[in-house]
Design a protein around this motif. Structure first.
Motif, mmCIF file in Angstrom:
data_model
loop_
_atom_site.group_PDB
_atom_site.id
_atom_site.type_symbol
_atom_site.label_atom_id
_atom_site.label_comp_id
_atom_site.label_asym_id
_atom_site.label_seq_id
_atom_site.Cartn_x
_atom_site.Cartn_y
_atom_site.Cartn_z
ATOM 1 N N ASP A 93 38.468 -34.557 25.460
ATOM 2 C CA ASP A 93 37.065 -34.793 25.781
ATOM 3 C C ASP A 93 36.322 -34.925 24.457
ATOM 4 O OD1 ASP A 93 34.489 -34.880 26.645
ATOM 5 O OD2 ASP A 93 34.566 -33.049 27.837
ATOM 6 N N GLN A 95 32.577 -35.832 22.379
ATOM 7 C CA GLN A 95 31.133 -36.071 22.348
ATOM 8 C C GLN A 95 30.769 -36.553 20.950
ATOM 9 O OE1 GLN A 95 28.646 -32.886 23.704
ATOM 10 N NE2 GLN A 95 26.764 -33.846 22.985
ATOM 11 N N GLU A 97 28.475 -37.213 18.053
ATOM 12 C CA GLU A 97 27.183 -36.704 17.581
ATOM 13 C C GLU A 97 26.402 -37.760 16.818
ATOM 14 O OE1 GLU A 97 25.403 -33.067 14.794
ATOM 15 O OE2 GLU A 97 27.559 -33.366 15.008
ATOM 16 N N TYR A 114 32.477 -34.068 18.352
ATOM 17 C CA TYR A 114 33.070 -32.838 18.872
ATOM 18 C C TYR A 114 34.333 -33.219 19.644
ATOM 19 C CZ TYR A 114 28.513 -30.767 17.839
ATOM 20 O OH TYR A 114 27.362 -30.356 17.200
ATOM 21 N N ARG A 229 31.154 -38.996 25.717
ATOM 22 C CA ARG A 229 29.701 -38.862 25.807
ATOM 23 C C ARG A 229 29.097 -39.039 24.419
ATOM 24 N NH1 ARG A 229 31.679 -34.829 29.157
ATOM 25 N NH2 ARG A 229 31.581 -33.308 27.469
ATOM 26 N N THR A 230 27.895 -39.559 24.379
ATOM 27 C CA THR A 230 27.229 -39.822 23.100
ATOM 28 C C THR A 230 25.803 -39.318 23.149
ATOM 29 O OG1 THR A 230 26.499 -42.025 23.810
ATOM 30 C CG2 THR A 230 28.623 -41.867 22.688
ATOM 31 N N ASP A 231 25.332 -38.854 22.004
ATOM 32 C CA ASP A 231 23.915 -38.571 21.849
ATOM 33 C C ASP A 231 23.179 -39.884 21.565
ATOM 34 O OD1 ASP A 231 24.533 -35.914 22.180
ATOM 35 O OD2 ASP A 231 24.687 -35.522 20.024
#
Length: 471
Positions: A93, A95, A97, A114, A229-231
């Motif tokens: 998983d 993410q 940043e 992450y 997932r992305t910011d």
């Protein structure tokens, strides 16, 4: 006297007896307390506790107690879970940043993310009444087995260590493990600059196990496409069109097939920066070179200095763009625009060279025909400002042409009537190549007149085709 001595001995014996009785009670309490602590510790941790640990640091004592809880000393964590059996599944998983930088010269990008791993190791299972997990830092990670995931085609990477190493290990009672790290990695991105700066780049970050092939470890996205997932990421020269995850297999001839995961993202370059820094100045230089078409053809210093200035400015723009780009062996879109514009500027200088040459030939022919006296010095007339002055030239009529109304015409009216074409004859005037050249030489100002229209129309057509192809 004897009575006094006996009294003193009796008092001393009584005092010794009291001390012995008091000391025995205190030692009994201590023994009872140690037995109570030992039974309580044995009940909680399922093993014996060395009481010398009380004198050590509390965090180290807790870590060693955790090792005893997870029974780390009882297993060989150099081996993967389920060694000799089926491949262990490891979910990933990610993410993202930030994307810190993208370099066209080095063809790479830098990303901070992450990275989370999910797997199950029954060797770390522990009893728990409330089914709560336990969280540890990097100190325990070094004592257990973790997946050896690395970044393919990475140039540099590191785990953040401020204020402590950014590593988290979470162990659940049934042996499920979450292992998370915060990593910054610089990886290769094979870019295609054929359409630069109107280009779109496809980059990817690839993850793979280094030592375990597909028979020992199976990497997969834990939640499918939702595993990435992305910011909110804002870049100076690009905007991100799309982020998506994918997976595949990689083959190595010596070790076999490996699972590989891809973090793909598409980058679209902002064109406004290059419009201000490259395209608009280039357009202005081309338009500025056309000003020489409206300057008198005999103003040599003015037209030559304008042409040289525009050529040198275009050379500076081309050099600046090339220095910030990788040395590729193919032509880029910006190269096509810059070199075509440079060609227009260069042709404007060549155009004036042709005009000046034709003007010189015209003056020499007039001098030979007697229209300009042989005593006239053209270099002196142009020495001051580069222009001929009409009052410096004594104009005389051509000797080969008779004035109107004079005797001795070239042809009589009767001869002119006899030379009339008969009915049905088509008149066709053919000009040889030399006659066409002579026409331009004798009328050199026509070259400027045609250039005032031909150059802008040609450049406009080029821009229409260029922006239609690359936009």
């Amino acid at each position: 006297m004897k009575a006094d001595v006996l009294t003193c001995l009796a008092l001393a014996a009584a005092a010794s007896l009291v001390a012995v009785v008091t000391g025995g009670r205190g030692s009994g309490r201590r023994r009872h307390k140690e037995v109570f602590l030992g039974e309580k510790s044995k009940f909680q941790f399922g093993g014996r506790i060395d009481y010398k640990l009380k004198r050590q640091d509390s965090t180290k004592t807790l870590l060693i107690k955790s090792e005893q809880l997870l029974r780390i000393e009882e297993h060989d964590f150099a081996m993967r879970p389920g060694f000799g059996g089926a491949a262990i599944p490891v979910g990933i998983d990610v993410q993202v940043e930030s994307i810190d930088s993208i370099s066209e010269v080095n063809m790479d990008f830098t990303m901070t993310l992450y990275l989370r791993h999910y797997w199950k190791d029954e060797r770390l299972a522990f009893p728990s009444r409330n089914n709560q997990s336990r969280t540890f830092d990097s100190r325990l990670v070094k004592k257990i087995w973790v997946p050896d995931v690395f970044f393919v085609h990475s140039k540099r990477s590191f785990i953040h260590d401020t204020t402590m190493e950014n590593i988290m290990l979470r162990v659940y009672p049934d042996g499920k493990i979450l292992y998370s790290v915060r990593v910054t990695v610089t990886a290769l991105c094979s870019m295609d600059f054929s359409s630069f700066p109107l280009d779109t780049q496809n980059c990817s970050l690839e993850l793979e196990s280094y030592a375990y092939n597909e028979n020992d470890l199976m990497l997969y996205w834990k939640n499918g496409n939702d595993s990435l997932r992305t910011d909110e990421i804002v870049l100076s020269q690009f905007f991100i069109k799309h982020f998506h995850a994918s997976s595949g297999l990689a083959f190595y001839s010596s070790t076999g097939w490996y699972n590989r995961l891809f973090i793909n993202f598409i980058l679209r370059r902002h064109i406004f920066f290059f419009m201000l820094q490259t395209y608009f100045p280039t357009m202005l230089m081309v338009v500025l070179s056309w000003v020489s078409f409206w300057i008198d053809r005999r103003a040599v210093p003015a037209r030559v200095s304008l042409g040289i200035t525009t050529v040198l400015t275009m050379s500076t723009i081309i050099t600046g763009v090339s220095s910030s780009m990788p040395q590729v062996s193919y032509v880029k879109a910006v190269d096509i625009y810059l070199w075509t514009s440079f060609l227009f500027v260069f042709l404007s200088v060549i155009e004036y060279a042709a005009v000046n040459y034709c003007t010189t030939l015209e003056e020499m022919r007039k001098m030979k025909r007697g229209k300009i006296p042989s005593t006239f010095n053209a270099s002196q007339a142009m020495a001051y400002d580069g222009c001929f002055h009409d009052n410096d030239i004594e104009l005389t009529p051509f000797s080969g042409l008779a004035p109107t109304g004079s005797s001795g015409p070239l042809t009589t009216p009767t001869q002119a009537l006899d030379n009339r074409p008969t009915e049905g004859t088509r008149l066709r005037r053919q000009w040889s190549l030399r006659q066409n050249v002579d026409l331009f030489v004798s009328n050199s100002y026509v070259i400027d007149s045609y250039s005032r229209v031909a150059f802008p129309m040609s450049y406009l057509l080029f821009n229409v085709v260029y922006w239609s192809l690359y936009s």
